[in-house]
Design a protein around this motif. Structure first.
Motif, PDB file in Angstrom:
ATOM      1  N   SER A   1     -20.361 -24.077  23.763  1.00  0.00           N
ATOM      2  CA  SER A   1     -21.406 -24.887  24.375  1.00  0.00           C
ATOM      3  C   SER A   1     -20.863 -25.960  25.323  1.00  0.00           C
ATOM      4  O   SER A   1     -21.297 -26.053  26.465  1.00  0.00           O
ATOM      5  CB  SER A   1     -22.258 -25.548  23.277  1.00  0.00           C
ATOM      6  OG  SER A   1     -23.244 -26.356  23.827  1.00  0.00           O
TER       7      SER A   1
ATOM      8  N   CYS B   1     -20.043 -31.618  19.843  1.00  0.00           N
ATOM      9  CA  CYS B   1     -21.465 -31.469  20.170  1.00  0.00           C
ATOM     10  C   CYS B   1     -22.276 -30.862  19.030  1.00  0.00           C
ATOM     11  O   CYS B   1     -23.490 -30.735  19.133  1.00  0.00           O
ATOM     12  CB  CYS B   1     -21.636 -30.633  21.443  1.00  0.00           C
ATOM     13  SG  CYS B   1     -21.331 -28.861  21.216  1.00  0.00           S
TER      14      CYS B   1
ATOM     15  N   CYS C   1     -15.176 -24.678  22.103  1.00  0.00           N
ATOM     16  CA  CYS C   1     -16.616 -24.634  21.895  1.00  0.00           C
ATOM     17  C   CYS C   1     -17.285 -23.830  23.008  1.00  0.00           C
ATOM     18  O   CYS C   1     -17.003 -24.027  24.196  1.00  0.00           O
ATOM     19  CB  CYS C   1     -17.184 -26.046  21.846  1.00  0.00           C
ATOM     20  SG  CYS C   1     -18.980 -26.092  21.621  1.00  0.00           S
TER      21      CYS C   1
ATOM     22  N   ALA D   1     -22.475 -27.812  17.989  1.00  0.00           N
ATOM     23  CA  ALA D   1     -22.983 -26.458  18.199  1.00  0.00           C
ATOM     24  C   ALA D   1     -22.333 -25.514  17.196  1.00  0.00           C
ATOM     25  O   ALA D   1     -21.119 -25.519  17.029  1.00  0.00           O
ATOM     26  CB  ALA D   1     -22.678 -26.000  19.616  1.00  0.00           C
ATOM     27  N   CYS D   2     -23.150 -24.712  16.514  1.00  0.00           N
ATOM     28  CA  CYS D   2     -22.649 -23.730  15.554  1.00  0.00           C
ATOM     29  C   CYS D   2     -22.576 -22.381  16.242  1.00  0.00           C
ATOM     30  O   CYS D   2     -23.564 -21.918  16.822  1.00  0.00           O
ATOM     31  CB  CYS D   2     -23.571 -23.655  14.346  1.00  0.00           C
ATOM     32  SG  CYS D   2     -23.572 -25.164  13.371  1.00  0.00           S
ATOM     33  N   ASP D   3     -21.395 -21.755  16.189  1.00  0.00           N
ATOM     34  CA  ASP D   3     -21.187 -20.481  16.868  1.00  0.00           C
ATOM     35  C   ASP D   3     -19.875 -19.875  16.381  1.00  0.00           C
ATOM     36  O   ASP D   3     -19.145 -20.493  15.618  1.00  0.00           O
ATOM     37  CB  ASP D   3     -21.122 -20.689  18.379  1.00  0.00           C
ATOM     38  CG  ASP D   3     -21.452 -19.431  19.170  1.00  0.00           C
ATOM     39  OD1 ASP D   3     -21.549 -18.343  18.563  1.00  0.00           O
ATOM     40  OD2 ASP D   3     -21.609 -19.542  20.398  1.00  0.00           O
TER      41      ASP D   3
END
Length: 92
Positions: free
Chosen positions: A84, A22, A82, A24-26
């Protein structure tokens, strides 16, 4: 690595990472990879898993014998989940 395993490759280890699914950066949580090889699960009913059609006729049909119970985590040092979308991916 098989094609689905390459899709789970998050590249070299970094503290923060981008999910390959997806994007998403985290700082995604980590766990230790499963050291066991995935098992092949054979379909018992002989279901055709893919049929290619071209010009109205079936070109090729086959039963895919290599269906695994999970993805291969062995090539990776850590497995991340992830925050997200919940997708699992590996990093080296």
């Amino acid at each position: 690595m098989t094609a689905p395993d390459r899709q789970r490759d998050g590249g070299p280890f970094t503290a923060g990472a981008m999910c390959p699914h997806c994007h998403a950066c985290d700082v995604h949580p980590m766990r230790v990879p499963n050291p066991a090889a995935p098992r092949i699960v054979q379909p018992s009913d002989g279901t055709v898993h893919q049929a290619l059609r071209f010009g109205g006729g079936v070109v090729r049909e086959w039963v895919d014998p290599d269906i695994y119970d999970r993805w291969d985590e062995r090539p990776f040092d850590v497995i991340r989940t992830c925050t997200s979308c919940g997708y699992e991916f590996g990093q080296r």
